[in-house]
Structures are given as structure tokens and as C-alpha cells.
Motif scaffolding. Structure first.
Motif, PDB file in Angstrom:
ATOM      1  N   HIS A 208       0.844  -1.197   0.000  1.00 27.67           N
ATOM      2  CA  HIS A 208       0.000   0.000   0.000  1.00 27.67           C
ATOM      3  C   HIS A 208       0.884   1.254   0.000  1.00 27.67           C
ATOM      4  N   TYR A 209       0.473   2.241  -0.789  1.00 27.77           N
ATOM      5  CA  TYR A 209       1.230   3.482  -0.869  1.00 27.77           C
ATOM      6  C   TYR A 209       1.070   4.285   0.425  1.00 27.77           C
ATOM      7  N   GLU A 210       2.201   4.679   1.024  1.00 24.90           N
ATOM      8  CA  GLU A 210       2.174   5.559   2.192  1.00 24.90           C
ATOM      9  C   GLU A 210       2.750   6.935   1.860  1.00 24.90           C
ATOM     10  N   TYR A 211       3.451   7.025   0.738  1.00 25.16           N
ATOM     11  CA  TYR A 211       3.942   8.318   0.265  1.00 25.16           C
ATOM     12  C   TYR A 211       4.108   8.263  -1.253  1.00 25.16           C
ATOM     13  N   LEU A 212       3.766   9.374  -1.917  1.00 26.46           N
ATOM     14  CA  LEU A 212       4.022   9.534  -3.351  1.00 26.46           C
ATOM     15  C   LEU A 212       4.469  10.963  -3.583  1.00 26.46           C
ATOM     16  N   SER A 213       5.457  11.131  -4.442  1.00 20.59           N
ATOM     17  CA  SER A 213       5.921  12.471  -4.775  1.00 20.59           C
ATOM     18  C   SER A 213       4.884  13.170  -5.668  1.00 20.59           C
ATOM     19  N   PRO A 214       4.908  14.516  -5.687  1.00 22.24           N
ATOM     20  CA  PRO A 214       3.934  15.251  -6.505  1.00 22.24           C
ATOM     21  C   PRO A 214       3.971  14.903  -7.988  1.00 22.24           C
ATOM     22  N   SER A 215       5.079  14.303  -8.444  1.00 19.55           N
ATOM     23  CA  SER A 215       5.206  13.967  -9.869  1.00 19.55           C
ATOM     24  C   SER A 215       4.181  12.935 -10.335  1.00 19.55           C
ATOM     25  N   CYS A 216       3.474  12.281  -9.381  1.00 18.57           N
ATOM     26  CA  CYS A 216       2.452  11.306  -9.786  1.00 18.57           C
ATOM     27  C   CYS A 216       1.355  11.986 -10.614  1.00 18.57           C
ATOM     28  N   LYS A 217       1.165  13.295 -10.394  1.00 20.70           N
ATOM     29  CA  LYS A 217       0.161  14.026 -11.161  1.00 20.70           C
ATOM     30  C   LYS A 217       0.587  14.141 -12.621  1.00 20.70           C
ATOM     31  N   CYS A 218       1.863  14.476 -12.853  1.00 22.32           N
ATOM     32  CA  CYS A 218       2.353  14.608 -14.227  1.00 22.32           C
ATOM     33  C   CYS A 218       2.468  13.252 -14.905  1.00 22.32           C
ATOM     34  N   LEU A 219       2.872  12.253 -14.132  1.00 19.11           N
ATOM     35  CA  LEU A 219       3.147  10.952 -14.716  1.00 19.11           C
ATOM     36  C   LEU A 219       1.872  10.148 -14.969  1.00 19.11           C
ATOM     37  N   LEU A 220       0.977  10.132 -13.971  1.00 16.17           N
ATOM     38  CA  LEU A 220      -0.205   9.269 -14.047  1.00 16.17           C
ATOM     39  C   LEU A 220      -1.520  10.036 -14.050  1.00 16.17           C
ATOM     40  N   ASP A 221      -1.447  11.355 -13.817  1.00 20.09           N
ATOM     41  CA  ASP A 221      -2.631  12.217 -13.746  1.00 20.09           C
ATOM     42  C   ASP A 221      -3.441  11.986 -12.468  1.00 20.09           C
ATOM     43  N   PHE A 222      -2.904  11.219 -11.511  1.00 19.04           N
ATOM     44  CA  PHE A 222      -3.542  11.061 -10.204  1.00 19.04           C
ATOM     45  C   PHE A 222      -2.944  12.069  -9.229  1.00 19.04           C
ATOM     46  N   ASN A 223      -3.777  12.637  -8.340  1.00 19.55           N
ATOM     47  CA  ASN A 223      -3.257  13.417  -7.233  1.00 19.55           C
ATOM     48  C   ASN A 223      -2.700  12.471  -6.173  1.00 19.55           C
ATOM     49  N   GLN A 224      -1.826  12.999  -5.312  1.00 18.33           N
ATOM     50  CA  GLN A 224      -1.248  12.161  -4.259  1.00 18.33           C
ATOM     51  C   GLN A 224      -2.344  11.547  -3.396  1.00 18.33           C
ATOM     52  N   GLU A 225      -3.350  12.371  -3.051  1.00 17.66           N
ATOM     53  CA  GLU A 225      -4.415  11.904  -2.155  1.00 17.66           C
ATOM     54  C   GLU A 225      -5.217  10.758  -2.765  1.00 17.66           C
ATOM     55  N   GLU A 226      -5.299  10.732  -4.091  1.00 22.30           N
ATOM     56  CA  GLU A 226      -6.078   9.682  -4.748  1.00 22.30           C
ATOM     57  C   GLU A 226      -5.400   8.318  -4.671  1.00 22.30           C
ATOM     58  N   MET A 227      -4.069   8.315  -4.522  1.00 25.20           N
ATOM     59  CA  MET A 227      -3.344   7.045  -4.518  1.00 25.20           C
ATOM     60  C   MET A 227      -2.905   6.602  -3.130  1.00 25.20           C
ATOM     61  N   LEU A 228      -2.808   7.547  -2.191  1.00 22.43           N
ATOM     62  CA  LEU A 228      -2.357   7.197  -0.843  1.00 22.43           C
ATOM     63  C   LEU A 228      -3.305   6.191  -0.196  1.00 22.43           C
ATOM     64  N   GLY A 229      -2.721   5.160   0.395  1.00 23.14           N
ATOM     65  CA  GLY A 229      -3.514   4.133   1.058  1.00 23.14           C
ATOM     66  C   GLY A 229      -4.004   3.040   0.140  1.00 23.14           C
ATOM     67  N   ARG A 230      -3.871   3.237  -1.169  1.00 25.19           N
ATOM     68  CA  ARG A 230      -4.328   2.226  -2.127  1.00 25.19           C
ATOM     69  C   ARG A 230      -3.181   1.280  -2.455  1.00 25.19           C
ATOM     70  N   ASN A 231      -3.538   0.109  -2.975  1.00 30.98           N
ATOM     71  CA  ASN A 231      -2.541  -0.924  -3.219  1.00 30.98           C
ATOM     72  C   ASN A 231      -1.910  -0.786  -4.599  1.00 30.98           C
ATOM     73  N   LEU A 232      -0.643  -1.092  -4.669  1.00 30.77           N
ATOM     74  CA  LEU A 232       0.100  -1.032  -5.927  1.00 30.77           C
ATOM     75  C   LEU A 232      -0.558  -1.859  -7.029  1.00 30.77           C
ATOM     76  N   PHE A 233      -1.120  -3.017  -6.661  1.00 33.33           N
ATOM     77  CA  PHE A 233      -1.661  -3.934  -7.662  1.00 33.33           C
ATOM     78  C   PHE A 233      -2.886  -3.359  -8.382  1.00 33.33           C
ATOM     79  N   GLU A 234      -3.507  -2.336  -7.813  1.00 35.44           N
ATOM     80  CA  GLU A 234      -4.642  -1.692  -8.485  1.00 35.44           C
ATOM     81  C   GLU A 234      -4.199  -0.954  -9.745  1.00 35.44           C
TER      82      GLU A 234
END
Length: 490
Positions: A208-234
Motif C-alpha cells: 500500500h502506498y504511504e507516500y508519493l511524490s507530486p510527480s504522480c500528477k504529471c506521470l499518471l494524472d492522479f493526485n497524491q491523495e487519490e493514490m495514498l492508502g491504495r494498493n500497488l496492484f490496483e
């Protein structure tokens, strides 16, 4: 003893009274005189006892102070009348000077000038009797002019019956350097994580993601809050889930670093290729605490590699093909011959080859021209290739008007059958020479050979044998094939 003075004087006053009673008659006045004298003696004894008590207390205080100085793990000085009057061993070690060199000097001689006002204020507060537990930091010189960070605490007290200030010191140079290094590292890490285009993430042992850098927005178009706590396999591509599961299982026990490429899902449902470098973080017990991963977008690189691979495949195909006939050339034939020879040698199966030559091809060119000759070669090549039905069967242009057929796992009987088919299919092309009775249409001659490869033979042995059989076929009446010295007339 606590009452020594009082007891002695009282005893002396009683003895004097008794002696006087023998020389003078006892009366009321003499009794009052004896009582008064005894009271005065008791008072003087009390005063004496108190003086002795306070003197002893002062001596004990000085002994206690000396013991504190000697046993203190921190440097201590006593400052009085604007000079150092007492230091302990730890302060001597700190400044790298002996007590004789330190006593009598001003403490400001060792404090950096910019910290003088701060220490002066603290001394003024101590002189006014104010007590403070607050520690202040300043910098001091050592004998070698090294600069140290010092944390001090101070308290007013009386030393040798005069007001003084006791200063307790702690060397915090190493601590401050570590804190400064930590601060710089944190700033550097914050700068990197905020500004990098790579995706930096921290996952717990369950993925499960406990931290993501702000670049997740540029790379995947997700905000940090949208991915935090979710599982990598998703977010992984289904084809890569098992691979990453295996890596997580290995990370839980022994794997400390992994580098791999995989696809990850963007917010719009599409996937991009990323290259991930992951490192495990472990507790002192070696149990897995988490995983730090840095992922870089390599989609463009993968696309370039794919195109390069396709280009290389195409170039290899072109280099392996005969430009005129469109079937494999002699170079590719030699690679295939070695490959199939090794394979059939391992399985101890028969391997057959057919050498083919177009009958009277020079005469055909002379009669019909080179363009017609080229077209004739192309049509015959297609006929030969289409005759072969098994994937392993192989047809190539050997050179000029010669062709070769490889038939792995084929015995003599099978080779003869294929030879019949090849001749029949070339006849069906119905390519005329000239309007004569002798050579009405184009035909071919064939030489067949079959061997079971072993360590004593070479691939060229099979081709040489087939070439000999072809020579025998052409030596006769053409338009026939020979198989291991047995001729078969077409």
C-alpha cells in the motif's frame, strides 16, 4: 559535638559558684549572681556552638562543591568579579588549557564577539538573583582556535562569602553538525521529491502506498491523495501482477534491491511503461518495514526499442532473402543447415537435402532474354516454396539457376516423394523455351541425399552428396532426379 561549648561553660560556671560558696556566706544575692553567671555561660556556649556549626557547614559545602566539580561529566566554571575563579577538569579538556592558565581571565576572552551581548545579559540576570533553567547557545574558541558550539546553563551562588555565578557547559558541536547535515538532507530530499519528474513512492510490506511524490500528477494524472492508502496492484498491468507479487515475497525475506520494467495504469485507463528501482528498508530485526521505489517513464524508449527491433527484424529478413526470387539466400541457407543439422543430430533422425538445377537455363536466357530469365527464376522459386508444407521444410536459392531444399526428419522415401512433387509443380508452370519439339517447356533436374547426422559427419557432407546426385541427373537426360545412386526418370 553539637552542645560542646554550652556544656563546658555551664560546667565551669557551676564550679565557680561552688568554690565561692566556701569563701562567702550563701544568701539570696549570691544565688542570683550564680544563676546569672550560668545563663551568661550558656549563652556564650550557644554562640560558640553555632559558630563551630556554620564553619563546619561552610567547609562541607566547599568539599561538596569540589566533589561536584570533579565528578561532573560536563565542563563547569565559577565566574566571580568578572573573572574565572574555579574550573573543573572537563573545562580544561574543552579549552585545551590548564586551570592555572584559565583562572583569573575573563570568560569573554574565549567567547566569540557576536555572542558577548547574550552572555552579558545572562550575567546581569544572575547578579540580580534571577534564576533560569533556560539554556542558551553560543560559540567559543579553544586554545587551538577551533570553534565549538556550546550550550550553557547558569545559576547564582555564594563562593568564598561573595556572590558568584556557576556556569554549566555542554559541547553540542557534533550534535549541531548532525542536525545541520540532517536539515540539509531533508531540504535536498524535499527539493528532489518535489521537483523530480520521476515518481518516488514508499510502500508498506503489503504494497500500500504511504507516500508519493507530486510527480504522480504529471506521470499518471492522479493526485497524491487519490493514490495514498491504495494498493500497488490496483495500478499494475494484469500481465505484470504475478512478477511483482514474486518480488514482494522475496523482499519480505531476503531481497534488498530490484530493478525491473513494467506497465502502470494512468487515470484515463491507459498504461505507460516505467522502469522501477526498488530498495527495501528493514528494522533491526531484519523484518521488512517498507519499500522505497523510484519509477521513471520509459514509454518512449520502449517504443523506440520496439521500432528498432522491428527494423532489425526487417533488415535481417532483407539480408536473408534473395533479392530476385524473394526466397532465402545462400547465407541464410547455411545458417539454417547448421541449425537443423544440430537439431536432428541430437534426436538421431534422418536429414534429407535436394539440390535443384534448371535444365538448359543458359539457352532459355539466350532465346528469351534476361528479363524473361529473371521471371522464370521467380516463378520456379515460388513453385518450390509452395510445394513444401511443413514448417521445418526450407527452400533457398543456392546461386545462379540452382536451388536447394532442406527436409529435416525426412528419410529417402520422403525425399523422393517431395522430389516428384517439385518436378510436377514446375511442369505445371508451363514455361515455354521456344517452339521446338526437344525442349517444349522448362524443367528441372534434382539430386537427393539422406543422412543421419553424427559426430563423424559435417553438414557439408549432406550437400556434397546431394550435389553429386544432381550431377548424375544432369549428366543423363536432364529432367530427372537421382536419389543415393538410384535414378528416377521423370
Amino acid at each position: 559535638m553539637k552542645y560542646t561549648g554550652r556544656i563546658i561553660l555551664l560546667f565551669l560556671s557551676i564550679m565557680v559558684s561552688i568554690i565561692e560558696s566556701f569563701s562567702e556566706p550563701t544568701n539570696l544575692w549570691s544565688i542570683l549572681e550564680a544563676v546569672t553567671f550560668a545563663a551568661i555561660a550558656a549563652t556564650l556556649g550557644w554562640v560558640y556552638d553555632k559558630a563551630v556549626f556554620y564553619k563546619h557547614k561552610v567547609e562541607m559545602s566547599e568539599i561538596s562543591l569540589q566533589n561536584i566539580f570533579k565528578s561532573s561529566p560536563e565542563p563547569i566554571i565559577v565566574y566571580q568579579d568578572e573573572k574565572i575563579v574555579l574550573v573543573n577538569d572537563k573545562f580544561e579538556e574543552l579549552i585545551q588549557l590548564s586551570s592555572t592558565e584559565l583562572i583569573g581571565k575573563s570568560i569573554f576572552h574565549y567567547i566569540l564577539p557576536e555572542y558577548h551581548p547574550t552572555f552579558k545579559r545572562r550575567l546581569e540576570e544572575m547578579c540580580e538573583g534571577k534564576r533560569s533553567l533556560e539554556r542558551i547557545e553560543l560559540k567559543i574558541y579553544t586554545h587551538q582556535y577551533n570553534i565549538l558550539d556550546i550550550e550553557i546553563a547558569s545559576a547564582p551562588f555564594v563562593y568564598n562569602d561573595k556572590p558568584a555565578v556557576e556556569v554549566f557547559m555542554r559541547d553540542v558541536t557534533k550534535r549541531n553538525k548532525l542536525e545541520e547535515a540532517l536539515r540539509k538532507n531533508e531540504e535536498l530530499y524535499r527539493f528532489i521529491t518535489v521537483n523530480t519528474t520521476d515518481l518516488i513512492s514508499y510502500l508498506n510490506p503489503n504494497g500500500h502506498y504511504e507516500y508519493l511524490s507530486p510527480s504522480c500528477k504529471c506521470l499518471l494524472d492522479f493526485n497524491q491523495e487519490e493514490m495514498l492508502g491504495r494498493n500497488l496492484f490496483e495500478y499494475l498491468h494484469p500481465d505484470e501482477i504475478e512478477k511483482v507479487k514474486t518480488l514482494l515475497i522475496e523482499a519480505d525475506t531476503e531481497l534488498d534491491f530490484a530493478s525491473f520494467s513494467h506497465r502502470i495504469k494512468k487515470k484515463d485507463g491507459t498504461y505507460i511503461w516505467v522502469e522501477t528501482n526498488a530498495r527495501t528498508i528493514r528494522k533491526n530485526s531484519r523484518d521488512l518495514e517498507g519499500i522505497v521505489a523510484v519509477s521513471r517513464d520509459i514509454t518512449e524508449r520502449i517504443e523506440r526499442e520496439k521500432k528498432l527491433h522491428e527494423t532489425n527484424v526487417m533488415l535481417r529478413f532483407i539480408s536473408n532473402m534473395d533479392g530476385l526470387t524473394g526466397i532465402p539466400n545462400r547465407r541464410y541457407f547455411e545458417e539454417k543447415l547448421q541449425e537443423e543439422w544440430n537439431r536432428t543430430k541430437r534426436s538421431t533422425l534422418p536429414f534429407s537435402a535436394i539440390m535443384i538445377d534448371i535444365d538448359y537455363f543458359k539457352k532459355y536466357n539466350d532465346f528469351n532474354g534476361h528479363l524473361a530469365g529473371d521471371d522464370c527464376l521467380r516463378q520456379i522459386a515460388i513453385a518450390l516454396k509452395e510445394t513444401l508444407k511443413r514448417p521445418a521444410d526450407f527452400a533457398a536459392r543456392y546461386g545462379g539457376e540452382e536451388f536447394v531444399i532442406l527436409l529435416p526428419e525426412t528419410d529417402k522415401k520422403g525425399a523422393a516423394h517431395i522430389a516428384d512433387l517439385l518436378q510436377a509443380n514446375v511442369k505445371k508452370l508451363n514455361l515455354p523455351y521456344i517452339a521446338t519439339k526437344k525442349e517444349p517447356i522448362v524443367s528441372i533436374s534434382l539430386g537427393c541425399a539422406t543422412l543421419v547426422p553424427d559426430e563423424k559427419m559435417r553438414p557439408d557432407d549432406l550437400i556434397q552428396l546431394a550435389d553429386i546426385e544432381l550431377y548424375q541427373a544432369k549428366k543423363g537426360r536432364h529432367n530427372q532426379f537421382f536419389l543415393n545412386q538410384l535414378s528416377h526418370l521423370a
